[in-house]
Write a protein that holds these residues in place. Sequence first.
Motif, mmCIF file in Angstrom:
data_model
loop_
_atom_site.group_PDB
_atom_site.id
_atom_site.type_symbol
_atom_site.label_atom_id
_atom_site.label_comp_id
_atom_site.label_asym_id
_atom_site.label_seq_id
_atom_site.Cartn_x
_atom_site.Cartn_y
_atom_site.Cartn_z
ATOM 1 N N LEU A 231 0.989 -1.114 -0.150
ATOM 2 C CA LEU A 231 0.215 0.001 -0.036
ATOM 3 C C LEU A 231 0.802 1.106 0.092
ATOM 4 N N ARG A 232 2.030 1.272 0.707
ATOM 5 C CA ARG A 232 2.683 2.336 0.724
ATOM 6 C C ARG A 232 3.396 2.594 -0.476
ATOM 7 N N VAL A 256 -6.744 -1.698 5.188
ATOM 8 C CA VAL A 256 -7.056 -2.228 3.814
ATOM 9 C C VAL A 256 -8.562 -1.484 3.197
ATOM 10 N N LYS A 257 -9.428 -1.069 4.307
ATOM 11 C CA LYS A 257 -10.504 -0.474 3.644
ATOM 12 C C LYS A 257 -10.144 1.041 3.400
ATOM 13 N N ALA A 258 -9.357 1.972 3.819
ATOM 14 C CA ALA A 258 -9.106 3.174 3.651
ATOM 15 C C ALA A 258 -8.164 3.153 2.186
ATOM 16 N N SER A 259 -7.532 2.170 1.849
ATOM 17 C CA SER A 259 -6.870 2.003 0.772
ATOM 18 C C SER A 259 -7.624 2.089 -0.380
ATOM 19 N N GLY A 260 -8.990 1.695 -0.513
ATOM 20 C CA GLY A 260 -9.825 1.652 -1.516
ATOM 21 C C GLY A 260 -9.619 0.317 -2.517
ATOM 22 N N PHE A 261 -8.605 -0.173 -2.311
ATOM 23 C CA PHE A 261 -8.338 -1.291 -3.219
ATOM 24 C C PHE A 261 -9.165 -2.738 -2.953
#
Length: 382
Positions: A231-232, A256-261
């Motif tokens: 994610l980074r 994981v949720k915040a990533s939008g992936f």
Amino acid sequence: MILLKNGTVYTMDEAGVFVGDVKFDQGKIVAVGKDLSTDGCEVIDCTGKNIYPGFIDGHSHLGMQESSIRFEGDDVNEMSDPLTPHVRAIDALNPMDETIHNAACGGVTTVCSGPGSANVIGGTFAIWKTNGHVIDKMVINPMAAMKCAFGENPKRVYSDNKIKTRMQTAAYLRETLMKTKEYMAKKALAGDDISKQPAYDMKLEAMIPVLEKKIPLKTHAHRADDILTALRIAREFDVLMTLDHCTEGHLIVDEVKASGFPAFVGPSLTDKSKFELKNLTFATAGILNKAGVKIALITDAPVIPQEYLPLCAGLACKKGLAEMEALKAITINPAEILGIADRVGSLTAGKDADIVVSDGNIFNTLTNVNYTFINGEKVYQF
């Protein structure tokens, strides 16, 4: 024209679930509804049976590691170099291996399969249908995603001379992305003047669609720290990404949720064969789903035989994933994540006639697939 009559239809679209009919012709679904006309149709009575869209596995190696054979049929990992973005799954797929037919018999009609996780960058995945003898005629998208890998596997494969730590794995990926950005800038500056163009680099050319956000990085990451590293890097380079395996995703669900992936979760029907699988659980899918992460379930075939994808969904239900969400996770969700929902993933007029008929709940181990249709062709009958 074929009419599936009087079955319980799981449309996986806004029409929901109802007892009715599905009509298809020339490879496409013509109509879905109740009491459809039988005129000019071959009618198959589906009373007491379930009718589903063809199942979709968004991450496997089907066709690349053949059955009942060793190195002669193993084309999953090109372990000559940790950086092989230029290799393409389509050049290794053998559609005549028995595992492809087995997949269709189990109702899996579409797969996204490609290179394994030995390399930091492994090459491109292809999306294809599980029926046919010529892969070029079976493929939906020959270059659907770029595989990259974190964690134990690159360290293990290249520990002798090139990779000894997770730091080096991340550095290799960053370096390749930076070189690709520079390569793209030089090409743009040169314009049509071939004399000013940078020397052709097949590896960097293959990475351009990633930086242009035309295809995602398909990221092998089990452990939470590896997911966070992925994610980074995605944030640093503003690239698209799918989180494949996501084994410890439930431990960092907010991130994981915040990533939008989206997450391709699995394979979960396997032993904890290495340390990074120590927190493996079928509960991961349900936890991520409840948090709002778009999930799809995978077999990583041949780790789990491709035809057992519905079984994996059933076991995820047992550990907390709602039944309809589990069905979405092997139909419409992977279709949407893979960018092929205009063709597959639901029983909707105009889409490909990829259809599965079963004599019971597809998650039940005693249920039989009675028919599998791919592009309207009956490829299996029980």
